[in-house]
Design an enzyme around this catalytic site. Sequence first.
Site, short mmCIF file in Angstrom:
data_model
loop_
_atom_site.label_atom_id
_atom_site.label_comp_id
_atom_site.label_asym_id
_atom_site.label_seq_id
_atom_site.Cartn_x
_atom_site.Cartn_y
_atom_site.Cartn_z
N GLU A 289 64.84 -22.95 40.04
CA GLU A 289 63.86 -22.76 38.98
C GLU A 289 64.28 -21.58 38.10
OE1 GLU A 289 59.10 -22.88 38.85
OE2 GLU A 289 59.85 -21.13 39.90
N GLU B 222 50.37 -23.02 45.30
CA GLU B 222 50.97 -23.82 44.23
C GLU B 222 52.21 -23.06 43.80
OE1 GLU B 222 52.07 -24.83 40.80
OE2 GLU B 222 50.07 -24.39 40.04
N LYS C 179 43.85 -10.49 42.67
CA LYS C 179 44.96 -9.59 42.33
C LYS C 179 45.76 -10.31 41.25
CE LYS C 179 48.88 -8.63 42.78
NZ LYS C 179 49.78 -8.59 41.61
N CYS D 128 54.98 -23.87 35.38
CA CYS D 128 55.59 -24.40 36.61
C CYS D 128 55.77 -25.90 36.55
CB CYS D 128 54.75 -24.01 37.82
SG CYS D 128 53.13 -24.76 37.77
#
Length: 486
Positions: free
Chosen positions: A390, A254, A178, A288
């Site tokens: 973040e 992750e 997906k 990331c």
Amino acid sequence: MKEVKHYINGQYVGSASGRMFDNINPATGEVISQVHEAGEAEVDAAVKAARAALKGPWSKMTIDQRSKILHAVADGINARFDEFLEAECADTGKPKSLASHIDIPRGAANFKVFADMVKNVATEAFEMATPDGTGALNYAVRRPKGVIGVISPWNLPLLLMTWKVGPALACGNTVVVKPSEETPTTTALLGEVMKDAGVPDGVFNVVQGYGGDSAGAFLTAHPDVDGYTFTGETRTGELIMQNAAKGVRDISLELGGKNAGIVFADCDMDKAIEGTMRSAFANCGQVCLGTERVYVERSIFDEFVSRLKVEAEKLVIGPPDDAAANLGPLISQKQRDKVLSYYQQAVNDGATVVTGGGIPDMPDALKNGSWIQPTIWTGLSDDSAVINEEIFGPCCHIQPFDSEEEAIAQANRLPYGLASAIWTENLSRAARVAGQVEAGIVWVNSWFLRDLRTAFGGSKQSGIGREGGEHSLEFYTELKNICLKL
Ligand SMILES: NC(=O)C1=CN([C@@H]2O[C@H](COP(=O)(O)OP(=O)(O)OC[C@H]3O[C@@H](n4cnc5c(N)ncnc54)[C@H](O)[C@@H]3O)[C@@H](O)[C@H]2O)C=CC1
Ligand SMILES: O=C(O)/C=C/C=C(\O)C(=O)O
């Protein structure tokens, strides 16, 4: 208008519901395709196809045969390099100069590396004594985990999806992928490459759609998937974990980070500036592993800030085809709103805006793109959300430190632990600090230097498990011990 469909059991299919959504080019704001949104029916069909293919020709192939096919997949990506490049850049708006060096080559490499690796895996064996004196031999064999659900993000779409699909298929699994709703195209295109390379129908399946209450959630709730691998936001990882818990399915996550760079006075300043530029601004800050918090030893703080400012102001903002451009747009207006809210928060919290802080002036054809200025701040205190959460934009905050202990404490003070970059010419210090930084990946005098054989993943809230090299083989297989009485 072009349509992007699901790829199920070797065929491109639309959604039975007819539901579609717009795929927007973030450089221009234009709708570039209509994407079919999978409902439970399409997800179920994809999982059924993957389950059936597990027992089909794929499982009967030798490792050499599978490996050969996966090399053909890599060759197929390379043969259609320009098409992949075009599609990736249209979906993300990123500079072609970046995608042609990172995204597309890694898409191919992710198949080659694991196709080779599975051919060279040793297995453990233990001889044991038995009371009758004849003994027994324990040996372990690896078997595919089964049907793997792959949920991938939009920042490095082909790279991160193939980083999971490559080893999963090399180990003999079948997959249902997906991709992010923001970047559906290269994953869809990979279906054609799989077919041409001879991957049997049902081995590689793609369902398009959103995450929550859509294809992503349906896939993670599907009871006949054996394991999930996901890259994306930490909160999404928690939701996926909850679904995977039903039926005790394995997961590899992750997740987000708020990575620290630590720059010591004894660094090579040119290298530290060049590396910090990339770690803060590459891919418009949407990596990331990027550095959003930079800690610089006080004696070189002013010089570092002014040199980084000069370099940030040299960045050329522009669309994928602009050969001079090295900063594309953010992925969407929604992501830009999010990043801009942090830009405002920084000002509210009393930051000094060293450079940037807003939206650049773009020519008319690009006015509707999600463009944003690269931004550097100083002067925030540790309680500001800007240096705790973040952001995933082209920005960093720079803060001085006075001792090694303080730098390590700052790097470690958040609940994230994905990556870190340390800049020093003193290798003893580098090893000492790297050993104490709480992160899954630490770069010394470099950033994003990737060896695909190494463990990759985050600690604390940045993830669960490691992929890369034998760690990928570990996740994508089940180890079975056979005890043979002699
Ligand atoms: N590589 C990374 O570490 C990434 C981090 N992010 C972070 O996440 C923030 C939000 O971006 P999003 O696109 O919303 O990230 P996200 O984590 O929601 O999206 C990543 C993938 O997960 C899927 N997803 C979302 N909710 C799901 C659910 N409930 N069940 C199953 N799948 C689901 C999405 O459709 C997409 O394919 C960004 O601002 C950034 O901070 C976003 C993308 C990549
Ligand atoms: O596998 C890589 O080399 C890169 C990984 C980057 C991410 O996981 C990310 O930005 O999300």
